[in-house]
Motif scaffolding. Structure first.
Motif, PDB file in Angstrom:
ATOM      1  N   ASN A   1      -5.595  25.901   5.640  1.00 25.67           N
ATOM      2  CA  ASN A   1      -6.066  25.482   6.950  1.00 25.67           C
ATOM      3  C   ASN A   1      -7.461  24.887   6.816  1.00 25.67           C
ATOM      4  OD1 ASN A   1      -6.289  25.102   9.696  1.00 25.67           O
ATOM      5  ND2 ASN A   1      -6.442  27.270  10.203  1.00 25.67           N
TER       6      ASN A   1
ATOM      7  N   VAL B   1     -10.690  23.837   9.104  1.00 28.06           N
ATOM      8  CA  VAL B   1     -11.269  23.996  10.438  1.00 28.06           C
ATOM      9  C   VAL B   1     -12.652  23.357  10.467  1.00 28.06           C
ATOM     10  CG1 VAL B   1      -9.946  26.072  11.004  1.00 28.06           C
ATOM     11  CG2 VAL B   1     -12.163  26.293   9.893  1.00 28.06           C
TER      12      VAL B   1
ATOM     13  N   SER C   1      -8.761  24.037  14.294  1.00 28.30           N
ATOM     14  CA  SER C   1      -8.096  23.507  13.110  1.00 28.30           C
ATOM     15  C   SER C   1      -7.969  21.994  13.193  1.00 28.30           C
ATOM     16  CB  SER C   1      -6.709  24.127  12.963  1.00 28.30           C
ATOM     17  OG  SER C   1      -6.060  23.588  11.827  1.00 28.30           O
TER      18      SER C   1
ATOM     19  N   SER D   1      -7.237  28.866  14.608  1.00 28.82           N
ATOM     20  CA  SER D   1      -8.683  28.745  14.459  1.00 28.82           C
ATOM     21  C   SER D   1      -9.216  29.817  13.506  1.00 28.82           C
ATOM     22  CB  SER D   1      -9.337  28.911  15.829  1.00 28.82           C
ATOM     23  OG  SER D   1      -9.026  30.191  16.363  1.00 28.82           O
TER      24      SER D   1
END
Length: 180
Positions: free
Chosen positions: A121, A123, A158, A165
């Motif tokens: 991920n 962010v 994200s 998040s």
């Protein structure tokens, strides 16, 4: 007579002893921060905190910035990186998120993180779902100077919109090691 000789020696000893405790201690890095995923699991970052000063990035070589990174960039490495425009944080140390800007005119502090679990991920403080404040207190940009970061209810949205998040809360103190 021995009392007279002893008293001056005692005063010199006291003066030398009290002077030793006044030496400033070397600054040291510390991390007192928790980073959590949207599902409330904690993100573990590898040890290693680095800070430097230099150009904001290649496109903004004339904009002086401070850079702090925890972890190490790599294809499968978890890390976070904060970059702050030096003149902006000296004027006002608090950046309210989201903080998006035209790439040729950076401002305030930006925070990016890569979480390699569960599937990678990315962010960023520029995402519209981001919120909270980041305080950057810079003592200077010479090696040995410190920069203190305070993450107050920071949520980073994200960049991969199907992922959650990350939340940052706490404080970090980094020591400037070299020019970037």
């Amino acid at each position: 007579m021995s009392v007279r000789l002893f008293a001056p020696a005692l005063l010199v000893t006291v003066a030398l002893t009290t002077g030793c405790g006044d030496e400033p201690s070397e600054p040291h890095a510390s991390i007192d921060m928790t980073v959590t995923r949207a599902d409330a699991t904690v993100v573990e970052f590898p040890n290693g905190l680095r800070a430097s000063c230099g150009p904001f990035d290649e496109d903004n070589a004339d904009t002086e910035a401070v850079h702090i990174m925890a972890g190490k960039r790599g294809p499968h490495s978890t890390f976070w990186q904060l970059t702050a425009v030096q003149a902006d944080v000296e004027r006002d140390p608090v950046t309210t998120l989201p903080n998006s800007f035209d790439f040729t005119e950076p401002r305030g502090a930006t925070l990016f993180a890569y979480d390699n679990k569960p599937r990678g991920n990315e962010v960023s403080s520029a995402e519209e779902e981001s919120s909270g404040t980041i305080r950057v207190e810079l003592a200077g940009c010479d090696p040995g100077d410190t920069v203190q970061l305070t993450f107050d209810h920071v949520v980073l949205g994200s960049e991969l919109h199907d992922l959650g998040s990350l939340s940052f809360d706490g404080e970090v103190v980094a020591v400037i090691s070299e020019a970037h």
